[in-house]
Design a protein around this motif. Structure first.
Motif, PDB file in Angstrom:
ATOM      1  N   ASN A 731      45.050  39.493  43.033  1.00 49.25           N
ATOM      2  CA  ASN A 731      44.835  41.353  42.711  1.00 49.25           C
ATOM      3  C   ASN A 731      43.211  41.556  42.111  1.00 49.25           C
ATOM      4  O   ASN A 731      42.480  40.345  42.737  1.00 49.25           O
ATOM      5  CB  ASN A 731      45.991  41.816  41.701  1.00 49.25           C
ATOM      6  CG  ASN A 731      44.953  41.298  40.242  1.00 49.25           C
ATOM      7  OD1 ASN A 731      43.793  41.247  40.127  1.00 49.25           O
ATOM      8  ND2 ASN A 731      46.194  40.618  39.514  1.00 49.25           N
ATOM      9  N   PRO A 732      43.041  43.081  42.888  1.00 51.08           N
ATOM     10  CA  PRO A 732      41.514  42.882  42.666  1.00 51.08           C
ATOM     11  C   PRO A 732      40.908  42.374  41.398  1.00 51.08           C
ATOM     12  O   PRO A 732      39.368  42.325  41.042  1.00 51.08           O
ATOM     13  CB  PRO A 732      40.885  44.550  42.489  1.00 51.08           C
ATOM     14  CG  PRO A 732      42.500  45.214  42.620  1.00 51.08           C
ATOM     15  CD  PRO A 732      43.485  43.948  42.389  1.00 51.08           C
ATOM     16  N   PHE A 733      41.422  41.732  39.700  1.00 50.66           N
ATOM     17  CA  PHE A 733      40.488  41.321  39.009  1.00 50.66           C
ATOM     18  C   PHE A 733      40.717  39.778  39.309  1.00 50.66           C
ATOM     19  O   PHE A 733      39.705  39.542  39.517  1.00 50.66           O
ATOM     20  CB  PHE A 733      41.368  41.583  37.903  1.00 50.66           C
ATOM     21  CG  PHE A 733      41.672  43.231  37.340  1.00 50.66           C
ATOM     22  CD1 PHE A 733      40.848  43.912  37.658  1.00 50.66           C
ATOM     23  CD2 PHE A 733      42.870  43.452  37.409  1.00 50.66           C
ATOM     24  CE1 PHE A 733      40.556  45.493  37.305  1.00 50.66           C
ATOM     25  CE2 PHE A 733      43.213  44.691  36.697  1.00 50.66           C
ATOM     26  CZ  PHE A 733      42.178  46.252  37.034  1.00 50.66           C
ATOM     27  N   GLU A 734      41.841  39.355  40.290  1.00 49.88           N
ATOM     28  CA  GLU A 734      41.571  37.601  40.595  1.00 49.88           C
ATOM     29  C   GLU A 734      40.459  38.248  41.580  1.00 49.88           C
ATOM     30  O   GLU A 734      39.665  37.205  40.998  1.00 49.88           O
ATOM     31  CB  GLU A 734      42.639  37.368  40.519  1.00 49.88           C
ATOM     32  CG  GLU A 734      43.719  37.744  39.137  1.00 49.88           C
ATOM     33  CD  GLU A 734      45.128  37.640  40.933  1.00 49.88           C
ATOM     34  OE1 GLU A 734      46.220  36.900  39.672  1.00 49.88           O
ATOM     35  OE2 GLU A 734      45.437  37.966  41.792  1.00 49.88           O
ATOM     36  N   ASP A 762      45.036  34.760  34.917  1.00 51.31           N
ATOM     37  CA  ASP A 762      44.316  33.825  34.325  1.00 51.31           C
ATOM     38  C   ASP A 762      44.192  32.718  35.881  1.00 51.31           C
ATOM     39  O   ASP A 762      43.429  31.524  35.720  1.00 51.31           O
ATOM     40  CB  ASP A 762      45.460  32.834  33.824  1.00 51.31           C
ATOM     41  CG  ASP A 762      46.499  32.735  34.720  1.00 51.31           C
ATOM     42  OD1 ASP A 762      46.392  33.807  36.152  1.00 51.31           O
ATOM     43  OD2 ASP A 762      47.854  32.579  34.037  1.00 51.31           O
ATOM     44  N   ASN A 763      43.219  33.595  36.730  1.00 52.98           N
ATOM     45  CA  ASN A 763      43.042  32.797  38.290  1.00 52.98           C
ATOM     46  C   ASN A 763      41.825  33.783  38.253  1.00 52.98           C
ATOM     47  O   ASN A 763      41.943  34.518  38.687  1.00 52.98           O
ATOM     48  CB  ASN A 763      44.225  32.888  39.054  1.00 52.98           C
ATOM     49  CG  ASN A 763      43.710  31.620  39.832  1.00 52.98           C
ATOM     50  OD1 ASN A 763      42.991  30.418  39.896  1.00 52.98           O
ATOM     51  ND2 ASN A 763      44.003  31.517  41.156  1.00 52.98           N
ATOM     52  N   ARG A 764      40.670  33.492  39.014  1.00 51.60           N
ATOM     53  CA  ARG A 764      39.665  34.140  39.326  1.00 51.60           C
ATOM     54  C   ARG A 764      38.797  33.370  40.478  1.00 51.60           C
ATOM     55  O   ARG A 764      38.644  32.443  40.852  1.00 51.60           O
ATOM     56  CB  ARG A 764      38.542  34.548  38.136  1.00 51.60           C
ATOM     57  CG  ARG A 764      39.236  34.814  37.087  1.00 51.60           C
ATOM     58  CD  ARG A 764      38.313  34.761  35.438  1.00 51.60           C
ATOM     59  NE  ARG A 764      38.920  36.262  34.136  1.00 51.60           N
ATOM     60  CZ  ARG A 764      39.226  36.586  33.943  1.00 51.60           C
ATOM     61  NH1 ARG A 764      38.887  37.650  35.145  1.00 51.60           N
ATOM     62  NH2 ARG A 764      39.537  36.972  33.187  1.00 51.60           N
ATOM     63  N   ILE A 765      38.097  34.591  41.436  1.00 44.91           N
ATOM     64  CA  ILE A 765      37.284  33.639  41.965  1.00 44.91           C
ATOM     65  C   ILE A 765      35.760  33.408  41.693  1.00 44.91           C
ATOM     66  O   ILE A 765      35.492  33.892  41.006  1.00 44.91           O
ATOM     67  CB  ILE A 765      37.197  35.173  43.251  1.00 44.91           C
ATOM     68  CG1 ILE A 765      36.875  34.011  44.384  1.00 44.91           C
ATOM     69  CG2 ILE A 765      36.323  36.038  42.573  1.00 44.91           C
ATOM     70  CD1 ILE A 765      36.401  34.860  45.857  1.00 44.91           C
TER      71      ILE A 765
END
Length: 850
Positions: A731-734, A762-765
């Motif tokens: 999703n855009p926030f991840e 709880d998961n990010r680039i």
């Protein structure tokens, strides 16, 4: 369950009761779908398709995340069903190159979460597989949860545990697609009206697609398999051959179904150096071979079952077993097997077959709703290995609008049926490309490998100039796109001190010229061919309201304003990243990437537009030049009377101008993080546009720039690439794109984003840079923390402007803070790396905004 009389109506009709169709029916039932009918031209459960002549071997590890994930889901599902033998799988190496490849297998399996993958010594291989001659191998790769599915038992289990109605011995004669939507399925036993239809016909995929007027690029090929008579070396193993198909209607040679239903008691094995695989069938040994020239089958002449023959089985061609006909293999299948498995040297064969299965031009499945026919879905080019997973994905997609597995949303760009280019349905093209994919199944394919056949299909207006400049063309979506230019070789000497060597596997098919073009663009000015990118014209009185509904960002734009936005599915996954330009009151231009973007993204917009809005996908109708670099304004101003000063033409604005005498839609947008413009013009003007800029920039040292430079420059800047860094599984926030979302507006996917925000992201680039190496990291390699995988490489390249090797990855939030130390495992080497803030280059956007 099964019924005797066809209904006159069903909500959903699935054509094909093999591995995929049965899986879709089962998973639709799980999701609560009712009134589902499954049809097959063969008897049930032994349909006569590839699902029942296949040996059922399941090797789960793939360089593709979605292939690995769907395989693992399938193995867990069928294991719980009691129709899967989890005996493990071993791939042996008979060359140093293959041993290196097995290391890659280990890294992909680690990255994508397969349990306990490991490399084995020759002695450890033969502990598991005592029939293997230890002196013939250098080692092996072991995946403990690999195994074999009992195809017939699995099809029976699906039927017994699905609420769908199954009908065998029913021939589909036509599909009613009047009005651009599926209305019904005609059979030799009557018509069934329906709202949805799934083509799960694999070997007959092209033929069933033709019934709906579709040219689906599904290429059938023959594949060899034999089963020996009982071997003394396997003596004492219990076998029930002769009883496996008792009471079942079996078309053709019953012994094929009998032996395929007999389970293994040792790990399944592969010898990819010779394009071979093998498994035990009780006290006999089955051996499969890709080690022969591709035996393509006319996709429009697959035929039907008879008492004498399964429709998807051809007669065994002994010459392809005993003679070396594969273009890349020196030994025949029999010779290679005799060396690896000496017990087979004098063995007689109880069963032989040339079984048929299918390939697409890129070797990946074709899944999703077709663009041409609403309600018509496909689940094609899928093997037993992945069938459970893709059945789940397709059912979720149909029912909820979100393709997903229990582990979460999945990326669909590489499997979507809409990804194929307009030329892909031409029979010679997809049969030839399918044949090449068959040839490559067990080959070691180099990074950036390019096909040689069917080239030059799509050429930009700049093609002749590019040829003259020594372009190294790569094929992308059928387009000939320069990767670098030999004419820029002199730049390598100019910038040599800033260009590190790239050795080994990471350096294959790379050129230092790519690096030189990167550096030169940052210092002067370059021209990049963007013709493969796509423009989509959205026009009409409700066009603004329509775009607001489908775009995640605020579409309240002034005329001439440009805005970056996303298209999301109902689950908040990223369908596309786009640039929207308002040209006048009721006319907008949406730009997106090339390759599969027009079919997937353009089609998604078109099918959601109201009658008052026109959506026109201009694939190939415009040619585009990216004019980028600190001297780009000076060059452009020489060619136009328009004001291109910073105040007169600000960043993220657009104007319709003339460049020389060429009409252009100019966007002040830059995908490389430098001052610059995208210049869009009708294709017939493209050649003149190139000439005009080229001649005006001669004294500015204007250069052509290829895709290699674009890759490294966009990573330095942290710009996302759909299908690589972002897809429907994020999703855009991840994905680090909150600025592309305006939660004050209403758009598709908003509810899912609200729920995700409430639950917590709880998961990010994040970008990583290597601490003490200039090597380039390859996709699909695990990112580790304290020796445990926490992510994998999405994209990697060397940042020639910042002097560091860059990797982008998604990691749990607890590891996403700048300064966190991690490791990357790539090609057997563990690299130290550090999490960094982005962007890595020009954080203040001074270059973009000057």
């Amino acid at each position: 369950m099964s019924e005797e009389t066809l209904p006159s109506h069903a909500d959903t009709v699935i054509i094909g009761a093999g591995a995929v169709g049965s899986s879709v029916a089962y998973h639709l039932s799980e999701l609560g779908a009712t009134d589902v009918v499954v049809l097959d031209q063969g008897p049930l459960p032994v349909t006569g398709g590839s699902s029942v002549h296949a040996p059922g071997i399941m090797f789960q590890t793939s360089p593709s995340k979605i292939q690995t994930k769907t395989a693992h889901y399938t193995s867990r599902l069928l294991s719980e069903a009691g129709v899967y033998d989890e005996v493990g799988g071993i791939e042996v190496a008979r060359s140093d190159e293959r041993m290196d490849f097995l290391q890659r297998r280990l890294e992909w399996a680690t990255a994508y979460g397969l349990p306990e993958p490991q490399l084995l010594s020759p002695e450890e291989v033969t502990d598991h597989l005592p029939l293997v001659d230890e002196s013939e191998i250098l080692g092996g790769y072991y995946s403990p949860t690999d195994g074999r599915v009992d195809g017939i038992a699995a099809l029976q289990w699906y039927r017994e545990n699905s609420s769908a109605d199954f009908f065998g011995n029913v021939e589909v004669t036509d599909l009613d697609v009047t009005g651009g939507e599926i209305n019904g399925v005609d059979t030799d036993q009557g018509r069934i009206d329906c709202e949805r239809c799934v083509l799960a016909t694999n070997n007959w995929g092209y033929q069933t697609g033709q019934l709906a007027g579709l040219d689906l690029p599904i290429a059938p090929v023959e594949h060899q398999y034999v089963v020996t008579e009982p071997l003394s070396e396997l003596g004492g193993v219990e076998t029930v051959v002769g009883d496996n198909t008792t009471g079942l209607d079996v078309p053709g040679d019953r012994s094929i179904a009998e032996y395929m239903s007999e389970g293994p008691h040792r790990p399944v094995g592969r010898d990819q150096d010779h394009s071979l695989y093998f498994r035990t069938h009780g006290d006999a040994l089955g051996m499969g071979s890709y080690n022969h020239e591709t035996l393509s089958v006319d996709p429009s002449a697959m035929g039907k079952n008879s008492a004498e023959q399964q429709a998807s089985v051809r007669g065994f061609t002994e010459e392809h077993w005993e003679q070396p006909t594969h273009p890349n293999r020196e030994k025949s299948a029999k010779q290679a097997f005799d060396e690896l498995l000496p017990a087979t040297v004098d063995a007689e064969y109880a069963v032989t077959e040339n079984g048929i299965f299918v390939f697409t031009p890129d070797g990946m499945p074709a899944v999703g709703e077709t663009a041409q026919v609403d309600g018509l879905w496909t689940g094609l080019a899928i093997w037993w290995t992945h069938s459970g997973g893709y059945g789940r994905i397709l059912a979720e997609w149909m029912e909820t609008g979100v393709p997903r597995l229990p582990s979460g949303p999945v990326d669909t760009g590489g499997i979507h049926v809409r990804r194929f280019e307009p030329h892909a349905g031409e029979k010679d093209y997809f049969v030839d490309r399918g044949a090449k994919r068959y040839e490559q199944v067990y080959s070691i394919v180099e990074p950036r490998w390019q096909p040689e056949d069917h080239r030059g299909l799509r050429r930009s207006p700049f093609y002749q100039q590019q040829q003259a400049l020594g372009a190294e063309f790569y094929q992308s979506g059928g387009w000939e796109s320069p990767q670098w230019y030999a004419s820029n070789a002199d730049l390598v000497d100019r910038y040599d001190e800033r260009i590190p060597e790239q050795d080994g596997w990471q350096g294959i098919n790379r050129s230092k010229i790519e690096a030189a073009e990167h550096i030169h663009t940052r210092q002067a000015v370059s021209m990049f061919d963007m013709t493969s990118f796509s423009s989509i014209m959205v026009e009409g009185e409700d066009s603004g309201a329509f775009l607001q509904r489908v775009c995640s960002n605020d579409m309240d734009l002034d005329i001439g304003q440009v805005r970056y936005s996303l298209l999301l599915n109902e689950g908040g996954g990223i369908l596309a990243d786009i640039t929207v330009v308002r040209l006048d009151d009721e006319r907008y231009m949406v730009t997106t990437g090339g390759g599969n973007s027009p079919g997937i993204h353009g089609g998604w917009l078109a099918e959601r537009a109201p009658e008052t809005v026109s959506v026109h996908i201009e694939e190939g109708a415009k040619s585009t030049i990216g004019l980028w670099g600190p001297k780009s304004r000076l060059l452009l101003q020489r060619c136009t009377d328009a004001d291109v000063t910073n105040s007169g033409f600000p960043y993220f604005r657009a104007k319709e101008i003339y460049v020389g005498d060429v009409p252009v839609i100019a966007l002040r947008v830059s995908y490389v993080g430098e001052l610059g413009w995208e210049l869009w013009t009708p294709s017939e003007y493209g050649g003149r546009l190139w000439e005009t800029l080229w001649e005006a920039g001669d004294d500015l040292d204007v250069r052509p720039m290829g895709g290699g430079a674009l890759s490294s420059m966009r990573l330095e800047k942290g710009f996302r690439l759909w299908g690589t860094d972002i897809d429907t599984d994020a999703n855009p926030f991840e994905a680090g794109l909150p600025f592309a979302v305006d939660m004050e507006t209403e758009f598709i996917g908003k509810s899912a984003l609200e729920a995700a925000t409430e639950e917590g992201i709880d998961n990010r680039i994040t970008p990583l840079t290597l601490d003490d190496s200039t090597d380039i990291m390859l996709s699909g390699r695990p990112v580790l923390k304290d020796d445990e995988p926490i992510g994998y490489v999405q994209a990697g390249d060397y940042g020639y402007s910042i002097g560091e090797s860059i990797t982008y990855t998604y990691v749990p939030d607890e590891y996403a803070s700048a300064g966190t130390s991690v490791q990357i495992l790539c090609e057997g080497t563990v690299y130290d790396a550090t999490v960094r803030d982005e962007p890595l280059f020009d954080a203040g956007r001074e270059k973009l905004l000057r």
